[in-house]
Design a protein around this motif. Structure first.
Motif, PDB file in Angstrom:
ATOM      1  N   ASP A 187       0.829  -1.207   0.000  1.00  0.00           N
ATOM      2  CA  ASP A 187       0.000   0.000   0.000  1.00  0.00           C
ATOM      3  C   ASP A 187       0.864   1.258   0.000  1.00  0.00           C
ATOM      4  O   ASP A 187       0.524   2.257  -0.644  1.00  0.00           O
ATOM      5  CB  ASP A 187      -0.934   0.003   1.206  1.00  0.00           C
ATOM      6  N   ARG A 188       1.974   1.228   0.723  1.00  0.00           N
ATOM      7  CA  ARG A 188       2.856   2.400   0.757  1.00  0.00           C
ATOM      8  C   ARG A 188       3.500   2.640  -0.609  1.00  0.00           C
ATOM      9  O   ARG A 188       3.637   3.787  -1.057  1.00  0.00           O
ATOM     10  CB  ARG A 188       3.918   2.226   1.839  1.00  0.00           C
ATOM     11  N   PHE A 189       3.891   1.562  -1.265  1.00  0.00           N
ATOM     12  CA  PHE A 189       4.468   1.682  -2.604  1.00  0.00           C
ATOM     13  C   PHE A 189       3.448   2.259  -3.580  1.00  0.00           C
ATOM     14  O   PHE A 189       3.750   3.180  -4.346  1.00  0.00           O
ATOM     15  CB  PHE A 189       4.950   0.309  -3.082  1.00  0.00           C
ATOM     16  N   LYS A 190       2.244   1.723  -3.536  1.00  0.00           N
ATOM     17  CA  LYS A 190       1.187   2.215  -4.432  1.00  0.00           C
ATOM     18  C   LYS A 190       0.879   3.689  -4.167  1.00  0.00           C
ATOM     19  O   LYS A 190       0.658   4.467  -5.107  1.00  0.00           O
ATOM     20  CB  LYS A 190      -0.073   1.372  -4.268  1.00  0.00           C
ATOM     21  N   GLY A 191       0.885   4.086  -2.905  1.00  0.00           N
ATOM     22  CA  GLY A 191       0.633   5.480  -2.571  1.00  0.00           C
ATOM     23  C   GLY A 191       1.718   6.397  -3.106  1.00  0.00           C
ATOM     24  O   GLY A 191       1.434   7.498  -3.605  1.00  0.00           O
ATOM     25  N   PHE A 192       2.959   5.965  -3.019  1.00  0.00           N
ATOM     26  CA  PHE A 192       4.072   6.772  -3.524  1.00  0.00           C
ATOM     27  C   PHE A 192       3.997   6.890  -5.037  1.00  0.00           C
ATOM     28  O   PHE A 192       4.243   7.965  -5.608  1.00  0.00           O
ATOM     29  CB  PHE A 192       5.398   6.136  -3.099  1.00  0.00           C
ATOM     30  N   VAL A 193       3.633   5.805  -5.695  1.00  0.00           N
ATOM     31  CA  VAL A 193       3.490   5.824  -7.152  1.00  0.00           C
ATOM     32  C   VAL A 193       2.383   6.798  -7.578  1.00  0.00           C
ATOM     33  O   VAL A 193       2.531   7.538  -8.558  1.00  0.00           O
ATOM     34  CB  VAL A 193       3.212   4.398  -7.680  1.00  0.00           C
ATOM     35  N   ARG A 194       1.292   6.801  -6.839  1.00  0.00           N
ATOM     36  CA  ARG A 194       0.212   7.746  -7.162  1.00  0.00           C
ATOM     37  C   ARG A 194       0.692   9.188  -7.022  1.00  0.00           C
ATOM     38  O   ARG A 194       0.346  10.059  -7.838  1.00  0.00           O
ATOM     39  CB  ARG A 194      -0.999   7.501  -6.259  1.00  0.00           C
ATOM     40  N   ALA A 195       1.485   9.457  -6.010  1.00  0.00           N
ATOM     41  CA  ALA A 195       2.016  10.808  -5.817  1.00  0.00           C
ATOM     42  C   ALA A 195       2.950  11.189  -6.958  1.00  0.00           C
ATOM     43  O   ALA A 195       2.895  12.313  -7.475  1.00  0.00           O
ATOM     44  CB  ALA A 195       2.746  10.897  -4.481  1.00  0.00           C
ATOM     45  N   LEU A 196       3.804  10.272  -7.370  1.00  0.00           N
ATOM     46  CA  LEU A 196       4.701  10.544  -8.488  1.00  0.00           C
ATOM     47  C   LEU A 196       3.924  10.824  -9.766  1.00  0.00           C
ATOM     48  O   LEU A 196       4.330  11.662 -10.587  1.00  0.00           O
ATOM     49  CB  LEU A 196       5.661   9.367  -8.703  1.00  0.00           C
ATOM     50  N   ASP A 197       2.803  10.129  -9.917  1.00  0.00           N
ATOM     51  CA  ASP A 197       1.965  10.367 -11.090  1.00  0.00           C
ATOM     52  C   ASP A 197       1.424  11.800 -11.084  1.00  0.00           C
ATOM     53  O   ASP A 197       1.385  12.475 -12.128  1.00  0.00           O
ATOM     54  CB  ASP A 197       0.820   9.353 -11.116  1.00  0.00           C
ATOM     55  N   LEU A 198       1.038  12.270  -9.928  1.00  0.00           N
ATOM     56  CA  LEU A 198       0.560  13.652  -9.812  1.00  0.00           C
ATOM     57  C   LEU A 198       1.662  14.655 -10.138  1.00  0.00           C
ATOM     58  O   LEU A 198       1.402  15.733 -10.669  1.00  0.00           O
ATOM     59  CB  LEU A 198       0.037  13.907  -8.394  1.00  0.00           C
ATOM     60  N   LEU A 199       2.894  14.271  -9.829  1.00  0.00           N
ATOM     61  CA  LEU A 199       4.034  15.153 -10.079  1.00  0.00           C
ATOM     62  C   LEU A 199       4.547  15.048 -11.518  1.00  0.00           C
ATOM     63  O   LEU A 199       5.422  15.816 -11.923  1.00  0.00           O
ATOM     64  CB  LEU A 199       5.183  14.821  -9.127  1.00  0.00           C
ATOM     65  N   GLY A 200       4.025  14.077 -12.270  1.00  0.00           N
ATOM     66  CA  GLY A 200       4.459  13.901 -13.652  1.00  0.00           C
ATOM     67  C   GLY A 200       5.779  13.173 -13.799  1.00  0.00           C
ATOM     68  O   GLY A 200       6.413  13.246 -14.859  1.00  0.00           O
ATOM     69  N   VAL A 201       6.208  12.440 -12.764  1.00  0.00           N
ATOM     70  CA  VAL A 201       7.478  11.695 -12.827  1.00  0.00           C
ATOM     71  C   VAL A 201       7.273  10.252 -12.356  1.00  0.00           C
ATOM     72  O   VAL A 201       8.074   9.709 -11.598  1.00  0.00           O
ATOM     73  CB  VAL A 201       8.583  12.383 -11.987  1.00  0.00           C
ATOM     74  N   ASN A 202       6.210   9.653 -12.827  1.00  0.00           N
ATOM     75  CA  ASN A 202       5.895   8.283 -12.425  1.00  0.00           C
ATOM     76  C   ASN A 202       6.712   7.299 -13.257  1.00  0.00           C
ATOM     77  O   ASN A 202       6.230   6.724 -14.236  1.00  0.00           O
ATOM     78  CB  ASN A 202       4.397   8.016 -12.596  1.00  0.00           C
ATOM     79  N   ARG A 203       7.964   7.117 -12.855  1.00  0.00           N
ATOM     80  CA  ARG A 203       8.884   6.220 -13.539  1.00  0.00           C
ATOM     81  C   ARG A 203       9.584   5.340 -12.501  1.00  0.00           C
ATOM     82  O   ARG A 203       9.729   5.712 -11.345  1.00  0.00           O
ATOM     83  CB  ARG A 203       9.927   7.009 -14.335  1.00  0.00           C
ATOM     84  N   TRP A 204      10.040   4.196 -12.959  1.00  0.00           N
ATOM     85  CA  TRP A 204      10.651   3.222 -12.046  1.00  0.00           C
ATOM     86  C   TRP A 204      11.833   3.775 -11.240  1.00  0.00           C
ATOM     87  O   TRP A 204      11.916   3.517 -10.036  1.00  0.00           O
ATOM     88  CB  TRP A 204      11.083   1.981 -12.825  1.00  0.00           C
ATOM     89  N   PRO A 205      12.776   4.486 -11.835  1.00  0.00           N
ATOM     90  CA  PRO A 205      13.912   4.961 -11.030  1.00  0.00           C
ATOM     91  C   PRO A 205      13.485   5.819  -9.845  1.00  0.00           C
ATOM     92  O   PRO A 205      14.012   5.679  -8.737  1.00  0.00           O
ATOM     93  CB  PRO A 205      14.750   5.749 -12.043  1.00  0.00           C
ATOM     94  N   TYR A 206      12.511   6.717 -10.057  1.00  0.00           N
ATOM     95  CA  TYR A 206      12.050   7.570  -8.968  1.00  0.00           C
ATOM     96  C   TYR A 206      11.243   6.768  -7.945  1.00  0.00           C
ATOM     97  O   TYR A 206      11.312   7.035  -6.739  1.00  0.00           O
ATOM     98  CB  TYR A 206      11.169   8.701  -9.508  1.00  0.00           C
ATOM     99  N   ALA A 207      10.468   5.798  -8.427  1.00  0.00           N
ATOM    100  CA  ALA A 207       9.602   5.017  -7.536  1.00  0.00           C
ATOM    101  C   ALA A 207      10.393   4.136  -6.586  1.00  0.00           C
ATOM    102  O   ALA A 207       9.898   3.766  -5.510  1.00  0.00           O
ATOM    103  CB  ALA A 207       8.631   4.168  -8.362  1.00  0.00           C
ATOM    104  N   THR A 208      11.625   3.780  -6.959  1.00  0.00           N
ATOM    105  CA  THR A 208      12.379   2.801  -6.164  1.00  0.00           C
ATOM    106  C   THR A 208      13.650   3.346  -5.523  1.00  0.00           C
ATOM    107  O   THR A 208      14.216   2.688  -4.641  1.00  0.00           O
ATOM    108  CB  THR A 208      12.745   1.587  -7.050  1.00  0.00           C
ATOM    109  N   LEU A 209      14.111   4.514  -5.940  1.00  0.00           N
ATOM    110  CA  LEU A 209      15.417   4.991  -5.469  1.00  0.00           C
ATOM    111  C   LEU A 209      15.469   5.216  -3.963  1.00  0.00           C
ATOM    112  O   LEU A 209      16.391   4.734  -3.287  1.00  0.00           O
ATOM    113  CB  LEU A 209      15.783   6.288  -6.210  1.00  0.00           C
TER     114      LEU A 209
END
Length: 286
Positions: A187-209
């Motif tokens: 759930d925490r991972f999914k929440g972070f991914v949703r936030a990155l999507d709002l920021l326009g940077v929903n990509r694997w490197p940012y999601a996992t770094l």
């Protein structure tokens, strides 16, 4: 062998070095099997009687997570032992090699220490309580800058996404939840991914770094091209999608764990996922 069906676990009686196999396909004359020690083989039913594996002998993590091995030639498959041999040609002392420490490990270790100091649970909680979202983002930028994980273009896009107060707040809250929240890791991972999507940077490197840098004992970093090449070489199914998603991330975590265990069994002693990530990088290079 006439009774074998797709998915059965087998051994070749005359090729013990091939190890455990999984039946991929059965036709009137042939049987296709993926063996963990050699890859996919097409065998004639007329010349070999495969042995059924049962119980504990039928278990293997690679076969439980097997990718589309039927699309690979035998020469394309890389066993962990082969990958280790290739890795040692570059770093003769393994993970203790001075070249490995300098080129692959030290920057991430320093970033981890910096992340603990600047973005530890107490530090980030206090900053958020004081609504100092820009400070959280500045610290995140500083932590990232100490790594060698993002390209120049990726850095630029990430830094630009944190320019506005609204984006700074979105990122800060989601980062704190990712690293220290009480919900499940999924759930925490999914929440972070949703936030990155709002920021326009929903990509694997940012999601996992940041998870990888803060918790290198348990989390994985994903560089899309690298992980796809490595997974293909190892015949490991990662269910890759361009957009970050939990299913793919969980599959990559299993791959990291599998390789870490394989390395330990061979005496290479990886300290954490930083070492495993660098090993995966070496597999992806041809």
């Amino acid at each position: 062998m006439n009774n074998l069906t797709q998915g059965d676990r087998v051994f070749h009686p005359n090729q013990k070095a091939w190890g455990l196999g999984k039946v991929l396909n059965v036709s009137n004359d042939n049987i296709d099997v993926f063996f963990v020690g050699t890859g996919a083989k097409r065998l004639s039913k007329s010349f070999v009687q495969l042995e059924i594996a049962e119980g504990a002998a039928a278990k293997h993590r690679l076969l439980d997570n097997l990718g589309d091995a039927s699309q690979m030639g035998g020469a394309d498959y890389v066993t962990p032992a082969m990958a280790i041999e290739r890795f040692l040609k570059t770093h003769s002392d393994g993970f203790a090699s001075p070249s490995f420490l300098k080129d692959e490990r030290d920057a991430s270790v320093r970033a981890n220490q910096c992340c603990i100091q600047l973005l530890g649970e107490t530090e980030i909680s206090e900053l958020i309580a004081e609504q100092r979202y820009q400070d959280v983002c500045d610290r995140a930028r500083h932590v990232e800058s100490m790594t060698k994980l993002l390209t120049k273009g990726e850095k630029t896009a990430f830094y630009s996404a944190l320019d506005t107060p609204m984006n700074q707040k979105t990122f800060s809250l989601s980062l704190a939840a990712l690293l220290y929240g009480t919900d499940s890791e999924e759930d925490r991972f999914k929440g972070f991914v949703r936030a990155l999507d709002l920021l326009g940077v929903n990509r694997w490197p940012y999601a996992t770094l940041f998870g990888f840098i803060r918790f290198p004992q348990e989390r994985a970093y994903i560089k899309p091209t690298v992980i796809q090449h490595a997974a293909k070489a190892l015949c490991w199914r990662i269910n890759y999608k361009v957009e970050p998603n939990w299913r793919s991330y969980a599959a990559v975590l299993r791959l990291y764990s599998y390789l870490r265990t394989s390395l330990l069994e061979e005496g290479l002693m990886p300290r954490d996922m930083i070492d495993v990530q660098s090993f995966i990088w070496s597999i992806s290079q041809k």
